[in-house]
Design an enzyme around this catalytic site. Sequence first.
Site, PDB file in Angstrom:
ATOM      1  N   HIS A 188     -39.768 -69.174-122.582  1.00  0.00           N
ATOM      2  CA  HIS A 188     -38.297 -69.206-122.509  1.00  0.00           C
ATOM      3  C   HIS A 188     -37.708 -70.243-123.453  1.00  0.00           C
ATOM      4  O   HIS A 188     -36.735 -69.998-124.146  1.00  0.00           O
ATOM      5  CB  HIS A 188     -37.845 -69.555-121.090  1.00  0.00           C
ATOM      6  CG  HIS A 188     -37.896 -68.399-120.158  1.00  0.00           C
ATOM      7  ND1 HIS A 188     -37.292 -67.206-120.449  1.00  0.00           N
ATOM      8  CD2 HIS A 188     -38.465 -68.248-118.947  1.00  0.00           C
ATOM      9  CE1 HIS A 188     -37.504 -66.372-119.449  1.00  0.00           C
ATOM     10  NE2 HIS A 188     -38.217 -66.981-118.532  1.00  0.00           N
ATOM     11  N   ARG A 289     -32.899 -53.945-128.679  1.00  0.00           N
ATOM     12  CA  ARG A 289     -33.765 -53.786-127.497  1.00  0.00           C
ATOM     13  C   ARG A 289     -32.884 -53.296-126.344  1.00  0.00           C
ATOM     14  O   ARG A 289     -32.273 -54.106-125.646  1.00  0.00           O
ATOM     15  CB  ARG A 289     -34.413 -55.118-127.129  1.00  0.00           C
ATOM     16  CG  ARG A 289     -35.464 -55.624-128.117  1.00  0.00           C
ATOM     17  CD  ARG A 289     -36.034 -56.954-127.655  1.00  0.00           C
ATOM     18  NE  ARG A 289     -37.298 -57.282-128.291  1.00  0.00           N
ATOM     19  CZ  ARG A 289     -37.442 -58.212-129.248  1.00  0.00           C
ATOM     20  NH1 ARG A 289     -36.406 -58.910-129.662  1.00  0.00           N
ATOM     21  NH2 ARG A 289     -38.638 -58.454-129.765  1.00  0.00           N
ATOM     22  N   ARG A 325     -33.805 -48.969-130.297  1.00  0.00           N
ATOM     23  CA  ARG A 325     -35.118 -48.654-129.710  1.00  0.00           C
ATOM     24  C   ARG A 325     -34.900 -48.109-128.312  1.00  0.00           C
ATOM     25  O   ARG A 325     -34.148 -48.685-127.526  1.00  0.00           O
ATOM     26  CB  ARG A 325     -35.975 -49.916-129.637  1.00  0.00           C
ATOM     27  CG  ARG A 325     -37.263 -49.649-128.883  1.00  0.00           C
ATOM     28  CD  ARG A 325     -38.203 -50.807-128.931  1.00  0.00           C
ATOM     29  NE  ARG A 325     -37.844 -51.831-127.986  1.00  0.00           N
ATOM     30  CZ  ARG A 325     -38.475 -53.008-127.930  1.00  0.00           C
ATOM     31  NH1 ARG A 325     -39.433 -53.286-128.777  1.00  0.00           N
ATOM     32  NH2 ARG A 325     -38.128 -53.902-127.043  1.00  0.00           N
ATOM     33  N   GLU A 418     -47.129 -50.444-132.785  1.00  0.00           N
ATOM     34  CA  GLU A 418     -47.500 -51.693-132.118  1.00  0.00           C
ATOM     35  C   GLU A 418     -48.791 -51.539-131.326  1.00  0.00           C
ATOM     36  O   GLU A 418     -49.207 -52.438-130.608  1.00  0.00           O
ATOM     37  CB  GLU A 418     -46.347 -52.242-131.268  1.00  0.00           C
ATOM     38  CG  GLU A 418     -45.600 -51.245-130.446  1.00  0.00           C
ATOM     39  CD  GLU A 418     -44.348 -51.825-129.769  1.00  0.00           C
ATOM     40  OE1 GLU A 418     -44.071 -53.028-129.894  1.00  0.00           O
ATOM     41  OE2 GLU A 418     -43.666 -51.065-129.089  1.00  0.00           O
ATOM     42  N   ARG A 452     -49.790 -61.902-125.001  1.00  0.00           N
ATOM     43  CA  ARG A 452     -48.890 -62.575-125.936  1.00  0.00           C
ATOM     44  C   ARG A 452     -48.150 -63.757-125.314  1.00  0.00           C
ATOM     45  O   ARG A 452     -47.555 -64.563-126.009  1.00  0.00           O
ATOM     46  CB  ARG A 452     -47.885 -61.565-126.524  1.00  0.00           C
ATOM     47  CG  ARG A 452     -47.054 -60.871-125.492  1.00  0.00           C
ATOM     48  CD  ARG A 452     -46.292 -59.699-126.081  1.00  0.00           C
ATOM     49  NE  ARG A 452     -44.927 -60.052-126.421  1.00  0.00           N
ATOM     50  CZ  ARG A 452     -44.009 -59.181-126.818  1.00  0.00           C
ATOM     51  NH1 ARG A 452     -44.334 -57.895-126.949  1.00  0.00           N
ATOM     52  NH2 ARG A 452     -42.800 -59.548-127.096  1.00  0.00           N
ATOM     53  N   CYS A 489     -40.342 -55.646-137.246  1.00  0.00           N
ATOM     54  CA  CYS A 489     -39.306 -56.235-136.395  1.00  0.00           C
ATOM     55  C   CYS A 489     -39.891 -57.195-135.373  1.00  0.00           C
ATOM     56  O   CYS A 489     -39.198 -57.673-134.486  1.00  0.00           O
ATOM     57  CB  CYS A 489     -38.478 -55.149-135.709  1.00  0.00           C
ATOM     58  SG  CYS A 489     -39.444 -54.119-134.601  1.00  0.00           S
TER      59      CYS A 489
END
Length: 567
Positions: A188, A289, A325, A418, A452, A489
Amino acid sequence: MMTVLTGIGVGSTAAAGPCVQFTPPVNAPTDEAVPSGPEQLATATEAIRSALGKVCAELSAAAEVNAGQTLGDVLAATAEMASDPEYAELAIGHLATHGPANALTVATEEFATMFRAIGGYMAERVADLNSVRDRAVAHILGVESGGLAELTEPAVVVAHELTPADTSGLDMSKVIALVTEVGGPTSHTAIIARQLGLPCVVKVDGATTVPAGTVLAVDGARGQVIVDPDERTLAAIQERMERYARLLDDDRPGATSDGHPVQLLANIGTTADARAAASQPVEGIGLFRTEFMFLDSDQEPCIEVQAEAYREVLSAFAGRKVVVRTLDAGADKPLAYANLSIEANPALGQRAYRLVRSVPHLMAHQLTALAQAIDACPNTETWVMAPMISTATEAADFMARAEAAGLGGKARIGIMVEVPAAALCADEVLSTVQFASIGTNDLAQYTMATDRELGALADLIDRWQPAVLRLVAQTAEAGQRTATPVGVCGESASDPLMALVLVGMGITSLSMSTASIPAVRFALRHTSLETCQQMARAALGAADSTEAVSAVQNLLNEEVRQAMALE
Ligand code: PEP
Ligand code: MG
């Protein structure tokens, strides 16, 4: 004496100033009395309910202030945790053996254990849950909750960890840099720092032991926190930042020094983000997004509501390009009405495009809403792509769904690369669609089999890992063979050094947070396409990520080296 602490750097900027420590929260006292008798029990029950009610009100108010932004969404979700009746009941149940502050602490740990067992997004919410506990415990004890005293001057904020609830209480206009002891590149704190263009270093061991008031120079580009910097260090940072400020004067479209065009686009998540990005010198949106609108709601937003939101975004970019997207729900972004069953490995499960298997109406409704918005905004060049496509068959299926929803001829239809499988079969996949955009965040996660979000494995998921670079290059080459535009992106696009490599591989557009664009634009404007190609070859030929970075740095010209703080 000047000492240097190191961590994971975020952004390309640096700043120096006195530090303030985000004080640790108050703990429940070990000698808290257990309520005895019905009267004390009633008082303790009321203390828990009232404390959680106050926390919910505080967080809801903070969510309102930040409405329309990612931070506002997270705060609203945290406020909901505080108002969950099961949470209060669990705590009240512990009053037989604990005082109210301890009962709430025990109940929180039970909830947290459950969240961790579910994993993914829920496991990440444990930090938010703990921030609810800390605030509620402070209310029960009638003391100030931890945090920061009011900031009276520009300062570097240092904390063990900063949750969105913590950052909501900060006067960001006075924060010049952020340092945390834990966290990874996508935590965050890092995301907020990137959004605000603040220098930030996370995962800095020992940061909280630095006394308040000590001057810290926080260098996001180098991942360094310099304690008590000397005059020379301060002057060098100031000079670098003055140079950096001058980068903002350039608002030309992206291109290499010899005029090879590379579109520079912005990543957004909300209509508020779109409005903010529209006033910036960007050539459009490279990644909208859309999932944030869905995550905000406990049921699917109806077609009209979706169409209105898409129309807002598209109209803000009339005359420019917007890449939308489709819903990327699941794994770290679960949606009760989309992810119908609990999966042991949600990152490998029915997420993103794969939801067409279980809840196909979500995709159909979204594409219909998009078609309506596009009709209302004919001056925007709209592209629509699906996340997490793994095969050419899936790519063709998405094309057919878009066609069926009436998008054919109105928008370019494409896919995100991806998943390594899509990159390995890029020729077949790209022959099926009209464009592709590489999501390097997930591509690295799936290639390196590394979550990730895990700071502990940050070296494995490094964007310079040869395996990830090779898959990106294969996709870009397939794009050239099939005359299909291929953009990037993911976070890789925002690293100026990596941006040069990507362009050298044949990538046609780069999409990133707006704050990252000036440095990328500068690097491109001062490097020829031929040098970018040499850099790509050097990176692809390297044995590991460290070697790849230094091989590319060796090819940089002096001007770019200085701008990137590599001198
Ligand atoms: C990516 O995976 O690189 C990407 C851009 O998508 P997200 O970060 O939203 O998963
Ligand atoms: Mg992704």
